[in-house]
Design a protein around this motif. Structure first.
Motif, PDB file in Angstrom:
ATOM      1  N   THR A 203       0.826  -1.205   0.000  1.00 49.19           N
ATOM      2  CA  THR A 203       0.000   0.000   0.000  1.00 49.19           C
ATOM      3  C   THR A 203       0.860   1.255   0.000  1.00 49.19           C
ATOM      4  OG1 THR A 203      -1.655   1.214   1.228  1.00 49.19           O
ATOM      5  CG2 THR A 203      -0.122  -0.108   2.511  1.00 49.19           C
ATOM      6  N   GLN A 214      -3.624   6.836  13.735  1.00 54.10           N
ATOM      7  CA  GLN A 214      -4.664   5.831  13.884  1.00 54.10           C
ATOM      8  C   GLN A 214      -4.189   4.704  14.783  1.00 54.10           C
ATOM      9  OE1 GLN A 214      -6.038   4.450  10.081  1.00 54.10           O
ATOM     10  NE2 GLN A 214      -6.442   6.505   9.287  1.00 54.10           N
ATOM     11  N   SER A 216      -5.735   0.736  16.614  1.00 50.85           N
ATOM     12  CA  SER A 216      -6.538  -0.421  16.217  1.00 50.85           C
ATOM     13  C   SER A 216      -8.027  -0.176  16.388  1.00 50.85           C
ATOM     14  CB  SER A 216      -6.116  -1.640  17.056  1.00 50.85           C
ATOM     15  OG  SER A 216      -6.206  -1.339  18.443  1.00 50.85           O
ATOM     16  N   LEU A 273      -1.239   2.137  14.366  1.00 52.43           N
ATOM     17  CA  LEU A 273      -1.079   1.547  13.040  1.00 52.43           C
ATOM     18  C   LEU A 273       0.184   2.099  12.387  1.00 52.43           C
ATOM     19  CD1 LEU A 273      -4.719   1.552  11.653  1.00 52.43           C
ATOM     20  CD2 LEU A 273      -3.573  -0.152  13.066  1.00 52.43           C
ATOM     21  N   PRO A 276      -1.618   4.655   7.756  1.00 49.57           N
ATOM     22  CA  PRO A 276      -3.079   4.742   7.759  1.00 49.57           C
ATOM     23  C   PRO A 276      -3.724   3.518   7.116  1.00 49.57           C
ATOM     24  CG  PRO A 276      -2.130   6.847   7.115  1.00 49.57           C
ATOM     25  CD  PRO A 276      -0.994   5.867   7.182  1.00 49.57           C
ATOM     26  N   ASP A 277      -4.721   2.951   7.788  1.00 51.92           N
ATOM     27  CA  ASP A 277      -5.460   1.776   7.303  1.00 51.92           C
ATOM     28  C   ASP A 277      -4.559   0.573   7.081  1.00 51.92           C
ATOM     29  OD1 ASP A 277      -7.718   3.401   7.313  1.00 51.92           O
ATOM     30  OD2 ASP A 277      -7.395   4.028   5.229  1.00 51.92           O
ATOM     31  N   SER A 278      -3.481   0.473   7.845  1.00 49.28           N
ATOM     32  CA  SER A 278      -2.561  -0.653   7.727  1.00 49.28           C
ATOM     33  C   SER A 278      -2.943  -1.748   8.708  1.00 49.28           C
ATOM     34  CB  SER A 278      -1.122  -0.193   7.977  1.00 49.28           C
ATOM     35  OG  SER A 278      -0.238  -1.298   8.000  1.00 49.28           O
ATOM     36  N   ARG A 279      -2.546  -2.973   8.383  1.00 49.95           N
ATOM     37  CA  ARG A 279      -2.795  -4.092   9.279  1.00 49.95           C
ATOM     38  C   ARG A 279      -1.651  -4.301  10.262  1.00 49.95           C
ATOM     39  NH1 ARG A 279      -5.348  -8.758   5.241  1.00 49.95           N
ATOM     40  NH2 ARG A 279      -7.140  -7.506   4.503  1.00 49.95           N
TER      41      ARG A 279
END
Length: 587
Positions: A203, A214, A216, A273, A276-279
């Protein structure tokens, strides 16, 4: 039957205009004040009074009925609500704002919220503030707006167009039917890679300056004071924004074990995180825990276990131990905008009923990976012999840009024994605080060189590469505090002569500083910097003749401190009165 002399098209337009005017006069505006919009919505969503006389046939296409209720309620829209779980300034429609927040508002940034402007009748919400009330209140009005244009949508006869069609979800019963109706799975010409290959592509999301970090579950909370000195826990921590705040928290000492903001777990449990929006999650590691006693004695614990607040009865007093007093975040990031490490330090203390309400301190700062911190030139005032901190501002409103090597931020021409200017190009000497410096070199000129080319070459030697625009007032000034930095004033002096070549000959830098603070420990503060470029006129050299000119640079430090005057506290005024019969019987 139409009047004579009027064309048919004009009659149609006039009749339409009369219909719109009648609707404008017949549609009432429903107004409600306060914060409750349910009654206004119910009052205005009913059908408007009909202006069609009895016996008049309906217009074509009106058999489908009036326009259905829109899916989106304008009373619930708020385009200025940008911060989650936080009140936005001057956003009157923000549901997170309270009466305390309205007291600091100046006006509503979005006073009117409307729906689709193509309809002849639409809902509109009008927001305003009532400052005469105590506390100030938000005024909410839900009205019907009439579109004066004759080319507007009055009736919609295709109801599915007002909302998206819910797709049919495949299951074991309708899977075969959906397979027959579809064309199967195909690969278009625009994509040359398979679906599984796309999942392996990393990503490109990254944190940018000012973006909330961010976690979890939501975002990293950084308590701070909003409109008062009280702590607000819903403030998000922003990327690359170093902060240090103090705020007050009102607590009930008997319930200290149940307050989350007093516990270490409230600050160490979230997982940030990596992007952003990472696992990928980055846990927060507790690096140090320091215990402060009631007599302000500090003791560092050997372990970093998470401690919980504990209520202890000490005779007639109640004490709450292991209460969080200070929190320090240290986040490490990469040049790709990813967080790789999160460290946390605590200062715990014992709180008694004497110190309630409680004051807490929170700090957060960011360190780039594989970089060393820039050494300071003083803390806070400059130290004699250390380099001046300087930089430049790329555009208005941005911070100060500095090189990581402080000895390369403010430099002048370097002198050598050969004194050859061409050999010294790129070699610079840092400007050290308190040191009066002078350097120079010699430049040989021939008549074959153009005057303009030589002048530009000499300017490059004097200014160097990236001459700064601002100088830090103190040795520890932060780059984001642009208003505190001292701008460099550039002055150009020239002496014109006829048939002569104007060449810069000297650069004179004057730094004015003053003693700031207490008389016992004054701190050096820079208050003004001037760079004076002096140009001289040289006769044009003939072809084949050589001329040698001297180029010099000088730096002087001027102490402009005002004479120190010791201040004394004013003597107390004695307001003594004698009794009325003090001089009896003489008076």
């Amino acid at each position: 039957m139409r009047p004579r002399g009027l064309p048919p098209l004009l009659v149609v337009l006039l009749s339409c205009w009369a219909s719109v005017s009648a609707q404008t006069e017949a549609t009432p505006a429903v107004t409600t004040e306060g914060l409750n919009s349910t009654e206004a919505a119910l009052a205005t969503f009913g059908p408007s009074p009909s202006t069609r006389p009895p016996g008049t046939p309906r217009a074509p296409g009106s058999s489908s009925g009036p326009r259905p209720t829109p899916v989106t309620d304008v009373a619930a829209l708020c385009v200025c609500d940008l911060s989650p779980a936080q009140c936005d300034v001057n956003c009157c429609c923000d549901p997170d704002c309270s009466s305390v927040d309205f007291s600091v508002f100046s006006a509503c940034s979005v006073p009117v919220v409307t729906g689709d402007s193509q309809f002849c009748s639409q809902k509109a919400v009008i927001y305003s503030l009532n400052f005469t009330a105590n506390p100030p209140q938000r005024v909410f009005k839900l009205v019907d707006q009439i579109n004066p244009s004759i080319f507007c949508i009055h009736i919609t006869n295709y109801k599915p167009a007002l909302s998206f069609i819910n797709p049919e979800v495949p299951d074991e019963n309708n899977f075969d039917t959906l397979m027959k109706t579809s064309d199967g799975f195909t690969l278009n010409a625009e994509s040359d890679i398979s679906f599984t290959t796309k999942l392996d592509i990393p990503t490109t999301a990254k944190y940018k300056y000012g973006v909330p970090l961010q976690t979890s579950d939501s975002f990293l909370r950084f308590p701070s004071s909003l409109t008062s000195s009280l702590c607000t826990d819903n403030n998000p921590a922003a990327f690359l924004v170093n902060q240090a705040v103090r705020c007050t928290r009102k607590i009930n000492l008997e319930q200290c074990e149940e307050i989350e903001a007093l516990s270490m777990a409230f600050y160490s449990s979230p997982e940030i995180l990596r992007a952003p929006d990472s696992r990928t999650k980055v846990p927060i590691t507790v690096q140090s825990v320091i215990i402060q006693s009631l007599n302000k004695t500090l003791t560092r614990r050997e372990d970093t276990d998470v401690l919980q607040p504990a209520l202890v009865n000490a005779g007639h007093f109640h004490l709450c131990m292991n209460v969080v007093l200070e929190v320090k975040y240290s986040l490490t990031y990469t040049d790709r905008g990813e967080v790789t490490k999160a460290d946390l330090s605590f200062l715990l203390g014992t709180v008694s009923s004497v110190v309630v309400p409680l004051q807490q301190k929170f700090e957060i700062y960011f360190l780039q990976e594989n970089t060393k911190p820039v050494p300071l030139s003083g803390n806070p005032g400059y130290v004699v012999g250390l380099p001046l901190a300087a930089g430049f501002q790329p555009h208005k409103g941005s911070g100060i840009i500095q090189t990581t090597n402080r000895y390369r931020q403010f430099t002048i021409l370097h002198s050598t024994a050969e004194q050859d200017c061409l050999a010294l190009e790129g070699v610079r000497t840092p400007v050290l605080f308190g040191y009066t410096m002078q350097s120079g070199c010699k430049l040989r000129l021939t008549g074959a060189l153009p005057c303009r080319l030589v002048a530009q070459k000499v300017k490059n030697l004097l200014w160097g590469q990236g001459f700064p625009d601002y100088v830090a007032p103190f040795g520890n000034s932060q780059a984001q505090d642009v208003l505190d930095w001292v701008p460099i004033h550039f002055i150009t002096q020239s002496f014109n002569r006829k048939d002569s070549c104007q060449l810069p000959g000297a650069l004179v830098i004057e730094v004015k500083w003053t003693k700031y603070g207490s008389l016992l420990n004054p701190q050096a503060k820079i208050v003004n910097v001037t760079a004076n470029l002096i140009s001289s006129s040289f006769p044009e050299a003939n072809s084949g003749n050589e001329r040698t000119i001297l180029i010099s640079t000088a730096v002087t430090f001027v102490d402009v401190s005002a004479p120190a005057e010791a201040g004394f506290r004013a003597p107390p005024a004695i307001n003594a009165r004698l009794p009325f019969n003090f001089f009896f019987p003489f008076v």
